[in-house]
Design an enzyme around this catalytic site. Sequence first.
Site, PDB file in Angstrom:
ATOM      1  N   SER A  69       0.814  -1.217   0.000  1.00  0.00           N
ATOM      2  CA  SER A  69       0.000   0.000   0.000  1.00  0.00           C
ATOM      3  C   SER A  69       0.846   1.266   0.000  1.00  0.00           C
ATOM      4  O   SER A  69       0.302   2.370   0.012  1.00  0.00           O
ATOM      5  CB  SER A  69      -0.911   0.011   1.229  1.00  0.00           C
ATOM      6  OG  SER A  69      -0.151   0.154   2.412  1.00  0.00           O
ATOM      7  N   THR A 208      -1.937   2.750   3.564  1.00  0.00           N
ATOM      8  CA  THR A 208      -1.146   3.976   3.587  1.00  0.00           C
ATOM      9  C   THR A 208      -0.396   3.915   4.883  1.00  0.00           C
ATOM     10  O   THR A 208      -0.758   3.150   5.762  1.00  0.00           O
ATOM     11  CB  THR A 208      -2.121   5.188   3.631  1.00  0.00           C
ATOM     12  OG1 THR A 208      -2.856   5.241   2.433  1.00  0.00           O
ATOM     13  CG2 THR A 208      -1.427   6.512   3.862  1.00  0.00           C
ATOM     14  N   THR A 226       1.669   7.063   0.562  1.00  0.00           N
ATOM     15  CA  THR A 226       0.826   5.969   0.063  1.00  0.00           C
ATOM     16  C   THR A 226       1.011   5.720  -1.436  1.00  0.00           C
ATOM     17  O   THR A 226       1.468   6.614  -2.162  1.00  0.00           O
ATOM     18  CB  THR A 226      -0.668   6.320   0.286  1.00  0.00           C
ATOM     19  OG1 THR A 226      -1.476   5.177   0.005  1.00  0.00           O
ATOM     20  CG2 THR A 226      -1.133   7.452  -0.611  1.00  0.00           C
ATOM     21  N   ARG A 236      -5.731   9.797 -10.462  1.00  0.00           N
ATOM     22  CA  ARG A 236      -6.557   9.932  -9.249  1.00  0.00           C
ATOM     23  C   ARG A 236      -5.651  10.302  -8.066  1.00  0.00           C
ATOM     24  O   ARG A 236      -4.628   9.678  -7.820  1.00  0.00           O
ATOM     25  CB  ARG A 236      -7.271   8.619  -8.960  1.00  0.00           C
ATOM     26  CG  ARG A 236      -8.108   8.610  -7.660  1.00  0.00           C
ATOM     27  CD  ARG A 236      -7.342   8.035  -6.490  1.00  0.00           C
ATOM     28  NE  ARG A 236      -8.189   7.831  -5.309  1.00  0.00           N
ATOM     29  CZ  ARG A 236      -7.717   7.520  -4.106  1.00  0.00           C
ATOM     30  NH1 ARG A 236      -6.426   7.384  -3.911  1.00  0.00           N
ATOM     31  NH2 ARG A 236      -8.523   7.337  -3.082  1.00  0.00           N
ATOM     32  N   VAL A 237      -6.040  11.318  -7.343  1.00  0.00           N
ATOM     33  CA  VAL A 237      -5.295  11.708  -6.154  1.00  0.00           C
ATOM     34  C   VAL A 237      -6.198  11.505  -4.951  1.00  0.00           C
ATOM     35  O   VAL A 237      -7.352  11.943  -4.947  1.00  0.00           O
ATOM     36  CB  VAL A 237      -4.846  13.183  -6.251  1.00  0.00           C
ATOM     37  CG1 VAL A 237      -4.176  13.626  -4.959  1.00  0.00           C
ATOM     38  CG2 VAL A 237      -3.897  13.375  -7.431  1.00  0.00           C
ATOM     39  N   GLY A 238      -5.674  10.822  -3.948  1.00  0.00           N
ATOM     40  CA  GLY A 238      -6.466  10.572  -2.740  1.00  0.00           C
ATOM     41  C   GLY A 238      -6.287  11.682  -1.730  1.00  0.00           C
ATOM     42  O   GLY A 238      -5.899  12.813  -2.057  1.00  0.00           O
ATOM     43  N   ASP A 239      -6.551  11.336  -0.487  1.00  0.00           N
ATOM     44  CA  ASP A 239      -6.441  12.326   0.585  1.00  0.00           C
ATOM     45  C   ASP A 239      -5.022  12.500   1.098  1.00  0.00           C
ATOM     46  O   ASP A 239      -4.685  13.515   1.695  1.00  0.00           O
ATOM     47  CB  ASP A 239      -7.331  11.900   1.759  1.00  0.00           C
ATOM     48  CG  ASP A 239      -6.901  10.531   2.304  1.00  0.00           C
ATOM     49  OD1 ASP A 239      -6.594   9.629   1.494  1.00  0.00           O
ATOM     50  OD2 ASP A 239      -6.858  10.362   3.536  1.00  0.00           O
ATOM     51  N   THR A 259      -5.901   7.126   7.198  1.00  0.00           N
ATOM     52  CA  THR A 259      -5.742   6.096   6.170  1.00  0.00           C
ATOM     53  C   THR A 259      -7.145   5.574   5.845  1.00  0.00           C
ATOM     54  O   THR A 259      -8.075   5.799   6.610  1.00  0.00           O
ATOM     55  CB  THR A 259      -4.866   4.918   6.651  1.00  0.00           C
ATOM     56  OG1 THR A 259      -5.489   4.325   7.793  1.00  0.00           O
ATOM     57  CG2 THR A 259      -3.462   5.375   7.019  1.00  0.00           C
ATOM     58  N   GLY A 260      -7.256   4.868   4.739  1.00  0.00           N
ATOM     59  CA  GLY A 260      -8.574   4.365   4.346  1.00  0.00           C
ATOM     60  C   GLY A 260      -9.088   5.154   3.160  1.00  0.00           C
ATOM     61  O   GLY A 260      -8.341   5.901   2.523  1.00  0.00           O
ATOM     62  N   GLY A 262      -9.835   7.557   0.765  1.00  0.00           N
ATOM     63  CA  GLY A 262      -9.497   8.972   0.741  1.00  0.00           C
ATOM     64  C   GLY A 262     -10.614   9.873   0.281  1.00  0.00           C
ATOM     65  O   GLY A 262     -10.727  11.023   0.722  1.00  0.00           O
TER      66      GLY A 262
HETATM   67  N1  ASP Z   1      -6.117   7.075   1.887  1.00  0.00           N
HETATM   68  C1  ASP Z   1      -5.473   6.466   0.776  1.00  0.00           C
HETATM   69  C2  ASP Z   1      -6.074   6.976  -0.485  1.00  0.00           C
HETATM   70  O1  ASP Z   1      -7.274   7.134  -0.556  1.00  0.00           O
HETATM   71  C3  ASP Z   1      -5.539   5.000   0.741  1.00  0.00           C
HETATM   72  C4  ASP Z   1      -5.591   4.316   2.055  1.00  0.00           C
HETATM   73  O2  ASP Z   1      -5.163   4.807   3.045  1.00  0.00           O
HETATM   74  O3  ASP Z   1      -6.083   3.212   2.139  1.00  0.00           O
HETATM   75  O4  ASP Z   1      -5.351   7.144  -1.435  1.00  0.00           O
END
Ligand code: ASP
Length: 362
Positions: A69, A208, A226, A236-239, A259-260, A262
């Site tokens: 990850s 992450t 991450t 694609r850009v996450g959080d 994490t999780g 985003g």
């Molecule tokens: N938060 C990260 C994202 O959305 C991925 C993750 O933490 O699972 O890119």
Amino acid sequence: MVNRRQWLAGSAGAALAAQSGAARSIVIASSNGLRPCAKAMEILRSGGDTLDAVIAGVNIQEEDPDDDSVGYGGLPNEEGVVELDACVMHGPTRRAGSVASLRNIKYPSKVAKTIMEQTDHVMMAGDNALRFAKAFGYKEENLLTEKSRLAWLVWKASLRDARGHSNWSDGLDAPGKPTAWLQRLFPEASPELLAYAWDRAMHPVTGTINCLALNVKGEMSGVTTTSGLSWKIPGRVGDSPIIGAGLYVDQDVGAAGSTGRGEENIRVAGAHTIVENMRHGMAPKDAVLDCLKRVSRNYNRDKSRLTKFDINFYALRKDGVYAGGSLWNGQTRQGKLSPRRFAVNDGGQSRLEDCIYLYERR
Ligand code: ASP
């Protein structure tokens, strides 16, 4: 819902920290952060800077091919390219740096720090961020491992049309079993590796590392890094690289990270929300739970939709009180629930503690 055990555990953490008046260093991280927390603590103990400590910590995961990850070995986008997001915040100087959609560089957390220190900007993205990193001596390398390449090809082959057909197969006229092409491509792949690839294809991972540190002087910093959502659409850009979502540090108050999924975090500006909650007097666990409630509110608290994802937040207040929390109490795989945890190091060995949570999966 917070159960009694969790409440007591949270209070114990708080009581300990209160006793010590935060005159001790603390590092917390997502559940993949046991070794990173230990590394960061080692650096804090030798008098190192809080940001250097957390970055050195997460570098362990960034270069670990088995953490799929983060960094090297992270699962790629839908075109098979690993795209990394990261950001850093340094409490004492109140500075921040961030990089998004970075390809071919193993340590995006370091690149984020270079952006913070060597430019008048906060955030850089994509090909130009890569050019910038190369100008500062970062080595370009392929971040796809054989394991992640296999998982990606299995994912592609798992996509089917309404008749159950996939173009990523031997072809309708091919002799033998439909999976023969995969075995030819990866003749060395063990049954375990194929099972791993299949599992990842069927259950795209999020994952992450977020790591937050406080030293004996009361200084704080944080980092989030991450490879993002596996099989994402390129770009694609996450959080994780978003200051205020994947990470926020305010030297006067505390730090938070996530994490999780985003997409949910961006919509509640989670890390900033949690730090603001703490600024207005909430304990870290209440600040985290409030943020999780905002995520739930965005779905009208409809658990049948909320059950499709999870999101975790971590909070460390300036006085050393901390909390980790998730939307759900755990993740169910093959009928077994594994509880959500987060990593803590307060001077001894790193340990995992249970997250508080909003909802219970049964
Ligand atoms: N938060 C990260 C994202 O959305 C991925 C993750 O933490 O699972 O890119």
